[in-house]
Design a protein around this motif. Structure first.
Motif, mmCIF file in Angstrom:
data_model
loop_
_atom_site.group_PDB
_atom_site.id
_atom_site.type_symbol
_atom_site.label_atom_id
_atom_site.label_comp_id
_atom_site.label_asym_id
_atom_site.label_seq_id
_atom_site.Cartn_x
_atom_site.Cartn_y
_atom_site.Cartn_z
ATOM 1 N N GLU A 175 0.856 -1.189 0.000
ATOM 2 C CA GLU A 175 0.000 0.000 0.000
ATOM 3 C C GLU A 175 0.888 1.234 0.000
ATOM 4 O OE1 GLU A 175 -2.556 -0.093 3.398
ATOM 5 O OE2 GLU A 175 -3.193 -2.152 3.005
ATOM 6 N N PHE A 176 0.466 2.235 -0.728
ATOM 7 C CA PHE A 176 1.129 3.534 -0.672
ATOM 8 C C PHE A 176 0.144 4.524 -0.086
ATOM 9 C CE2 PHE A 176 3.245 1.486 -4.318
ATOM 10 C CZ PHE A 176 4.552 1.563 -3.895
ATOM 11 N N ARG A 177 0.421 4.995 1.093
ATOM 12 C CA ARG A 177 -0.437 5.982 1.766
ATOM 13 C C ARG A 177 -1.911 5.585 1.641
ATOM 14 N NH1 ARG A 177 2.718 9.275 -1.277
ATOM 15 N NH2 ARG A 177 4.557 10.107 -0.259
ATOM 16 N N GLY A 178 -2.199 4.351 1.974
ATOM 17 C CA GLY A 178 -3.589 3.922 1.988
ATOM 18 C C GLY A 178 -4.110 3.414 0.650
ATOM 19 N N THR A 179 -3.399 3.693 -0.457
ATOM 20 C CA THR A 179 -3.821 3.177 -1.752
ATOM 21 C C THR A 179 -3.189 1.806 -1.955
ATOM 22 O OG1 THR A 179 -3.705 5.433 -2.542
ATOM 23 C CG2 THR A 179 -3.997 3.719 -4.207
ATOM 24 N N VAL A 180 -4.034 0.816 -2.293
ATOM 25 C CA VAL A 180 -3.504 -0.528 -2.470
ATOM 26 C C VAL A 180 -2.939 -0.669 -3.887
ATOM 27 C CG1 VAL A 180 -4.042 -2.976 -2.415
ATOM 28 C CG2 VAL A 180 -5.192 -1.412 -0.846
ATOM 29 N N ALA A 181 -1.636 -0.950 -3.972
ATOM 30 C CA ALA A 181 -1.001 -1.120 -5.283
ATOM 31 C C ALA A 181 -0.931 -2.588 -5.660
ATOM 32 C CB ALA A 181 0.394 -0.513 -5.273
ATOM 33 N N LEU A 182 -0.857 -3.425 -4.654
ATOM 34 C CA LEU A 182 -0.734 -4.862 -4.892
ATOM 35 C C LEU A 182 -1.466 -5.558 -3.747
ATOM 36 C CD1 LEU A 182 0.827 -6.460 -7.062
ATOM 37 C CD2 LEU A 182 2.620 -6.805 -5.369
ATOM 38 N N GLN A 183 -2.438 -6.429 -4.110
ATOM 39 C CA GLN A 183 -3.197 -7.031 -3.036
ATOM 40 C C GLN A 183 -2.929 -8.532 -2.924
ATOM 41 O OE1 GLN A 183 -7.381 -6.317 -3.762
ATOM 42 N NE2 GLN A 183 -6.881 -4.807 -5.314
ATOM 43 N N GLY A 184 -2.107 -8.886 -1.979
ATOM 44 C CA GLY A 184 -1.904 -10.292 -1.640
ATOM 45 C C GLY A 184 -1.492 -11.176 -2.794
ATOM 46 N N LEU A 185 -0.361 -10.873 -3.392
ATOM 47 C CA LEU A 185 0.082 -11.611 -4.578
ATOM 48 C C LEU A 185 0.723 -12.943 -4.185
ATOM 49 C CD1 LEU A 185 0.664 -11.313 -7.737
ATOM 50 C CD2 LEU A 185 2.932 -10.554 -7.015
ATOM 51 N N ASP A 186 0.227 -14.019 -4.792
ATOM 52 C CA ASP A 186 0.871 -15.327 -4.645
ATOM 53 C C ASP A 186 1.388 -15.742 -6.017
ATOM 54 O OD1 ASP A 186 0.253 -15.901 -1.864
ATOM 55 O OD2 ASP A 186 -1.833 -15.941 -2.556
ATOM 56 N N LEU A 187 2.700 -15.802 -6.128
ATOM 57 C CA LEU A 187 3.303 -16.019 -7.439
ATOM 58 C C LEU A 187 4.439 -17.018 -7.292
ATOM 59 C CD1 LEU A 187 2.823 -14.533 -10.184
ATOM 60 C CD2 LEU A 187 4.818 -13.141 -9.636
ATOM 61 N N VAL A 188 4.520 -17.966 -8.219
ATOM 62 C CA VAL A 188 5.664 -18.874 -8.234
ATOM 63 C C VAL A 188 6.245 -18.869 -9.641
ATOM 64 C CG1 VAL A 188 6.470 -21.241 -7.920
ATOM 65 C CG2 VAL A 188 4.647 -20.348 -6.465
ATOM 66 N N VAL A 189 7.509 -18.525 -9.735
ATOM 67 C CA VAL A 189 8.186 -18.532 -11.031
ATOM 68 C C VAL A 189 9.189 -19.676 -11.025
ATOM 69 C CG1 VAL A 189 9.660 -17.244 -12.610
ATOM 70 C CG2 VAL A 189 7.932 -16.037 -11.260
ATOM 71 N N PRO A 190 8.987 -20.689 -11.890
ATOM 72 C CA PRO A 190 9.901 -21.835 -11.883
ATOM 73 C C PRO A 190 11.300 -21.432 -12.351
ATOM 74 C CG PRO A 190 7.975 -22.220 -13.294
ATOM 75 C CD PRO A 190 7.952 -20.786 -12.915
ATOM 76 N N PRO A 191 12.327 -22.078 -11.811
ATOM 77 C CA PRO A 191 13.689 -21.725 -12.218
ATOM 78 C C PRO A 191 13.922 -22.068 -13.687
ATOM 79 C CG PRO A 191 13.693 -23.703 -10.843
ATOM 80 C CD PRO A 191 12.301 -23.165 -10.814
ATOM 81 N N GLY A 192 14.675 -21.223 -14.362
ATOM 82 C CA GLY A 192 15.008 -21.462 -15.763
ATOM 83 C C GLY A 192 13.921 -21.065 -16.734
ATOM 84 N N SER A 193 12.815 -20.535 -16.226
ATOM 85 C CA SER A 193 11.727 -20.188 -17.138
ATOM 86 C C SER A 193 11.824 -18.737 -17.569
ATOM 87 C CB SER A 193 10.377 -20.430 -16.444
ATOM 88 O OG SER A 193 10.242 -19.559 -15.346
ATOM 89 N N VAL A 194 11.086 -18.433 -18.621
ATOM 90 C CA VAL A 194 10.907 -17.036 -19.021
ATOM 91 C C VAL A 194 9.475 -16.683 -18.662
ATOM 92 C CG1 VAL A 194 10.909 -15.390 -20.912
ATOM 93 C CG2 VAL A 194 12.573 -17.261 -20.885
ATOM 94 N N PHE A 195 9.337 -15.752 -17.740
ATOM 95 C CA PHE A 195 8.042 -15.457 -17.143
ATOM 96 C C PHE A 195 7.587 -14.074 -17.575
ATOM 97 C CE2 PHE A 195 5.065 -14.567 -13.710
ATOM 98 C CZ PHE A 195 4.493 -15.803 -13.459
ATOM 99 N N GLY A 196 6.502 -14.034 -18.319
ATOM 100 C CA GLY A 196 5.968 -12.740 -18.770
ATOM 101 C C GLY A 196 4.976 -12.212 -17.752
ATOM 102 N N TYR A 197 5.199 -10.981 -17.340
ATOM 103 C CA TYR A 197 4.339 -10.397 -16.306
ATOM 104 C C TYR A 197 3.559 -9.273 -16.972
ATOM 105 C CZ TYR A 197 3.305 -9.252 -11.408
ATOM 106 O OH TYR A 197 2.697 -9.056 -10.199
ATOM 107 N N LEU A 198 2.276 -9.542 -17.205
ATOM 108 C CA LEU A 198 1.512 -8.647 -18.072
ATOM 109 C C LEU A 198 0.428 -7.910 -17.328
ATOM 110 C CD1 LEU A 198 1.144 -11.305 -20.841
ATOM 111 C CD2 LEU A 198 2.385 -9.162 -21.130
ATOM 112 N N GLY A 199 0.150 -6.739 -17.826
ATOM 113 C CA GLY A 199 -0.945 -5.965 -17.259
ATOM 114 C C GLY A 199 -0.881 -4.560 -17.800
#
Lengths: 277, 302
Positions: B13-37
């Protein structure tokens, strides 16, 4: 503080954060040195004609008491006294403060606002190490300026015959270095704490003005007098500063520098680093 | 093998604004992981949390098995990082800038820097302040790759690169991945990462809406087919096909919405005499755009 295993092709001034920070200020230091040298030379050249003015002592004895103490006017008939009141009690402290505060503000807050801090922080170096090297570079720069001041002051004194001895000049220059370093380090601290250059300048500048007011008020008002010793301005200037010997007050300034630095070191770990743009 | 990146309940949160809410992420080793949005979805926030520039409000982030909050310097040693808006020192040449960072990192082989600069056709003798945005971005990419990090964290890496350099960058990502490194790269354009990413995660308003492989996503793309029959449209037959999500009939043409494979549809309609088939392919980018615009999940067509 070059790191081991550095590629021999790396220019010397790019081998550590400390050296790079000195590299950044090298042109500025040349400019500041020339400015300070010209100032000291000009004042020194005025001295002989001032000394030869008739009835000068009678004139000063009519000054109010606090003016006499603040600018050390009673001593203006000597070379030390003249240079003290013309330069070392106001002009040079202000110049050292402006230089040091500007540098201190740029070292972290400036880099953060420019956006160059991001990549620097994502290296194996700890934020503590980076801040320590930057603080050391700041003090080194102020010290270099003090060294120039010392050389110029001694040269002028010897060639014009102002009677400023090596120890007299040492105490004066050391007080400028300590005073500048303390407020420069406060600027570094304010920048590391907030990431904003405007605050990193405003906080130490306001503190410096407050310290000066406290010092002057201590001279004017007896009830303030015991408190004025808390003022770094008093600690730096009250003894002369030219020809004041090496007063214990200088230890307070050194301690102030140390305390501010230690307080600064963990600051970048305690907050978010602003994304540039 | 441990995950290259693992976050659990990562919240910012930045000053009460939620920028990221409870992210659960697993990136496997050796992979190419695209993070889109889309812009403002929380991509940069995630990346700055992973690199130790931000402290999480709650939750944890582990990079290469190390907790970022408690061991940032070890993480930062093994990570190559390109900020979303890369800025170098304008008074240094590209070569000087990279020498400086190499000295701070230690263990960088200069031949590797030269090799990377050659591939990006980057002139290391020019001051950063005189370089175009695209060339500055190349310097940023070189500093991220030069120490052969175990994990590359790249925030919108192709910004400002021309198509040839984008292709060069993508081949570099492929090479890094083949030599065992993990690549985590963000983008707001799917087509940029489609060719290299094994897995993509889609973020919207600080929330992970989906993680999938590219083939998985392709399989779920919704297509519109117009099938014109020689005689009458066998509407009931078409509705009985599981992949056909919607049927509208006009004269002898059936307007179909197809989710998944077209195999069964083709086999079923063949005996009824098909005069013409017109397909309106929806590409993956369109699928993602729908995520961004709050529409229903695109493969669940009513």
């Amino acid at each position: 503080m070059p790191l081991p295993g550095t590629d021999p092709g790396t220019p010397f001034l790019l081998r550590s954060v400390y050296l790079k920070s000195l590299r950044d200020v090298r042109h500025g230091l040349v400019g500041w040195s020339i400015g300070i040298a010209l100032l000291v030379i000009t004042e020194s050249l005025i001295w002989p004609s001032f000394r030869d003015m008739p009835d000068i002592e009678k004139l000063f004895s009519q000054y109010p008491d606090y003016m006499q103490r603040l600018f050390d006017v009673s001593a203006m008939t000597s070379g030390i006294g003249f240079i003290n009141s013309e330069l070392f009690t106001l002009m040079l402290p202000v110049l050292f403060l402006v230089h040091a505060i500007g540098r201190g503000a740029r070292l972290v807050a400036g880099e953060e606002e420019d956006g160059t801090l991001d990549v620097l922080l994502v290296t194996p170096l700890s934020t503590t190490r980076i801040l320590l090297e930057k603080a050391a570079a700041l003090v080194t720069g102020v010290f270099a300026l003090g060294l120039v001041l010392y050389v110029v002051t001694m040269t002028c004194s010897l060639s014009i015959g102002m009677g400023i001895g090596p120890l007299d000049a040492l105490s004066g220059c050391l007080s400028m270095v300590l005073l500048g370093s303390e407020f420069g380090l406060i600027a570094l601290a304010a920048g590391a704490a907030t990431g904003r250059k405007s605050l990193a300048v405003a906080v130490p500048a306001a503190l410096a003005v407050a310290a000066y007011v406290l010092y002057v008020a201590g001279l004017l008002v007896t009830s303030v007098d015991p408190w004025q010793h808390l003022s770094p301005m008093e600690q730096a200037l009250a003894s002369g500063p030219l020809g004041g010997g090496l007063p214990l007050d200088f230890l307070w300034l050194a301690l102030g520098c140390a305390v501010v630095t230690v307080a600064t070191l963990p600051m970048l770990d305690r907050r978010d680093i602003a994304a540039p743009g | 093998m441990e995950a290259a990146v693992r976050t659990s309940g990562l919240r910012k949160e930045f000053r009460g604004t939620v920028a990221l809410q409870g992210l659960d992420l697993v990136v496997p080793p050796g992979s190419v992981f695209g993070y889109l949005g889309p812009n403002g979805a929380g991509k940069t926030t995630t990346i700055r949390l992973l690199t130790g520039l931000l402290r999480p409000t709650s939750g944890t982030a582990e990079v290469l098995g190390l907790d970022v909050a408690s061991r940032p310097d070890e993480v930062q040693r093994r990570v190559g990082y390109l900020p979303g808006r890369f800025v170098g020192y304008p008074d240094l040449t590209g070569g000087e800038y990279l020498r400086y960072l190499a000295a701070l990192r230690g263990g960088v082989e200069w031949s590797e820097v030269d090799r990377l600069a050659d591939r990006f056709e980057l002139d290391l003798a020019r001051r950063l302040g005189t370089l175009s945005h695209g060339n500055q971005q190349k310097v940023g990419l070189v500093q991220a790759f030069m120490h052969r990090p175990d994990l590359l964290v790249l925030d919108e890496p192709t910004t400002g690169l021309d198509p040839i350099m984008q292709a060069e960058f993508l081949s570099l990502v492929g090479e890094a991945s083949r030599s065992g490194a993990t690549v985590f790269l963000s983008s707001h354009i799917l087509s940029e990462v489609e060719a290299v990413a094994d897995t993509v995660a889609i973020l919207r308003e600080g929330e992970l809406v989906r993680t999938a492989t590219i083939p998985e996503l392709r399989a779920q793309v919704v297509r519109r087919w117009d099938v014109t029959f020689v005689h009458e449209v066998p509407a009931d037959v078409l509705r009985a096909i599981p992949q056909v999500a919607e049927v509208r009939v006009r004269d002898r043409t059936a307007h179909l919405v197809l989710a998944g494979s077209a195999e069964e549809l083709l086999r079923t309609v063949a005996p009824y005499g098909v005069e013409n088939v017109e397909t309106h392919e929806t590409d993956l980018t369109e699928v993602f755009l729908r995520y961004y615009t709050h529409e229903e999940e695109p493969w669940r067509v009513a």
